[in-house]
Design an enzyme around this catalytic site. Structure first.
Site: not given
Ligand code: UD1
Ligand code: CA
Length: 448
Positions: A11, A18, A108, A141, A14, A363, A360, A78
């Site tokens: 995945l 930040r 990430d 989570g 995002g 220099a 060789n 996506q």
């Molecule tokens: C998620 C987990 C959480 C876990 C945490 C660890 C879920 C619902 N929660 O939370 O349990 O402890 O990661 O870091 O899965 N992403 C996409 N498309 C989307 C949403 C997210 O590609 O539609 C990607 C983001 O770019 C990111 C990753 O998925 O790299 C995690 O998404 P993020 O929204 O950061 O989840 P967390 O709230 O961190």
């Molecule tokens: Ca995250």
């Protein structure tokens, strides 16, 4: 052991708000390669049948970068980030026809080890989640266990106080049979605090169907995710430490490891020495027993066994050093093959060139390889001697055992065994220096 085929979904949709940057988060460099390359490397180490990267923010830029990172990975875009479950479902068309286990990784989250994923693939459960004991569980989570089994995952925002007190947290990494995973995902809804489709919901859904879920635990450091610019700086420190430790354990000698900067793909052989303050950019291979001396910068080059480089040397892409070559201080080598035992010891630029065995290079020698439009090659034979401060105006060839006089500007080929002198003749004018100085001093006194 014959394993079921596996597919990896990474995945990476995002934006990474930040990060305070226009560059998509997963393209920020870590170990001098895009962060995404680390998750892809973990995936590739597992020998998967497919790798699917889910892109979103900056999808085209990420897809273009991915072509350089992996020849086999494909992307699935996506369009809207509706949650992690929705993101994995986006990969479904790219998984069409695949039968086997699917592992979800994150662009990430660069430090997940392939061995850890292998442990996840061996639990025998229908769904396996990678968890860790969090120092500060915060917004992770929570993994809610029921005896040995994993009962459900609760997102921090949706958790009760009692659930929030749990310190066993979700890394996000999940493994399950591919068909089952897609089937479970199809039933996930977005009735939660974030109104997102949570990947984590598949655990409870699986349990309701009488399937089993388990958690595999790894050290928190391995699950380190990059969400902000300062996380990235921290991750770089972690990366450098891990990579140096790996090398030192494999027999690379590094008297001051904390001063050596490595790239993700740096390879250094056993008993090679890396002195303090050396920087490795991508694409460097250093063979056993070579020595890289202090303050050198290497990129896209190959250093063979027994060669020495530096101090203060710069090896640029295409520098190919054979065994026992010496590259000394303030020498730059680019796109050039230096044959065994050749020496370029001081203050030289060798670009678009070949240097023969045991030659060789004096220099201050410069290969004048660029005419402002085209690059030209310089070919120097074996056992030749290039006098100090020779300008080799390419294209030009110097034969085996040939010699160039110091200060020569070589514009024509030098035959094997020949001596080339290409400079103005020296003229001595007796007494003229004293006369000249006397005149200048008189001039100065007159002005005072
Ligand atoms: C998620 C987990 C959480 C876990 C945490 C660890 C879920 C619902 N929660 O939370 O349990 O402890 O990661 O870091 O899965 N992403 C996409 N498309 C989307 C949403 C997210 O590609 O539609 C990607 C983001 O770019 C990111 C990753 O998925 O790299 C995690 O998404 P993020 O929204 O950061 O989840 P967390 O709230 O961190
Ligand atoms: Ca995250």
């Amino acid at each position: 052991m014959v394993q079921d085929p596996i597919a990896i979904v990474i995945l990476a949709a995002g934006k990474g708000t930040r990060m305070e940057s226009d560059l998509p988060k997963v393209l920020h460099p870590l170990g001098q390669v895009p962060m995404l390359a680390h998750a892809v490397a973990t995936a590739e180490a597992l020998d998967p049948a497919r790798i699917v990267v889910v892109t979103g923010y900056g999808a085209d830029t990420v897809a273009a970068a991915l072509e350089d990172i992996s020849p086999v990975a494909v992307t699935a875009e996506q369009a809207e980030q509706l949650g992690t479950a929705h993101a994995v479902l986006t990969a479904a068309p790219a998984l069409d026809g695949f039968a086997g286990k699917v592992v979800v990784l994150y662009g990430d989250t660069p430090f997940i080890r392939p061995e850890t994923v292998e442990r996840m693939l061996a639990t025998g459960a229908d769904v396996t989640v990678l968890g860790f004991e969090a120092d500060d569980p915060g917004r992770y989570g929570r993994l809610i266990l029921q005896g040995e089994l994993l009962d459900r995952i609760v997102e921090a925002r949706d958790a009760t106080d009692e659930e929030r007190a749990v310190t066993l947290c979700n890394s996000g990494v999940i493994a399950a049979d591919g068909a089952l995973l897609l089937d479970l995902l199809a039933t996930v809804d977005n009735r939660n605090a974030a109104e997102e489709y949570y990947l984590t919901d598949i655990v409870a859904i699986a349990r309701q169907r009488g399937l089993t879920a388990r958690a595999v635990i790894c050290p928190e450091a391995e699950t380190l995710g990059v969400n902000s610019a300062s996380d990235l700086a921290r991750a770089e420190t972690v990366f450098q430490d891990l990579k140096r430790t790996e090398m030192i354990e494999a027999g690379v000698r590094m008297p001051a490891p904390e001063t050596v900067h490595l790239a993700q793909d740096t390879f250094i052989g056993r008993d090679a020495v890396v002195e303090p303050y050396v920087v490795f950019a991508p694409g460097v291979t250093v063979e056993s027993g070579a020595r890289i001396r202090s303050f050198s910068h290497l990129e896209g080059c190959h250093v063979s066994a027994g060669a020495t480089v530096g101090p203060y040397a710069r090896l640029r892409p295409g520098a190919e050093l054979a065994e026992y070559v010496h590259i000394g201080n303030f020498v730059e080598v680019k796109n050039a093959e230096i044959a065994p035992g050749a020496k370029v010891n001081h203050l030289s630029y060798i670009g678009d060139a070949s240097v023969g065995e045991a030659t060789n290079i004096g220099a201050g020698t410069i290969t004048c390889n660029y005419d402002g439009v085209f690059k030209h090659r310089t070919e120097i034979g074996a056992r030749a001697f290039i006098g100090s401060n020779t300008m080799l105006v390419a294209p030009v060839k110097v034969g085996d055992e040939a010699l160039t006089a110091s200060g020569s500007v070589i514009t024509e080929d030098v035959p094997a065994g020949g001596l080339a002198v290409a400079r103005g003749r020296q003229v001595n004018k007796p007494g003229l220096a004293r006369k000249l100085m006397a005149r200048l001093r008189a001039l100065k006194a007159g002005k005072a």
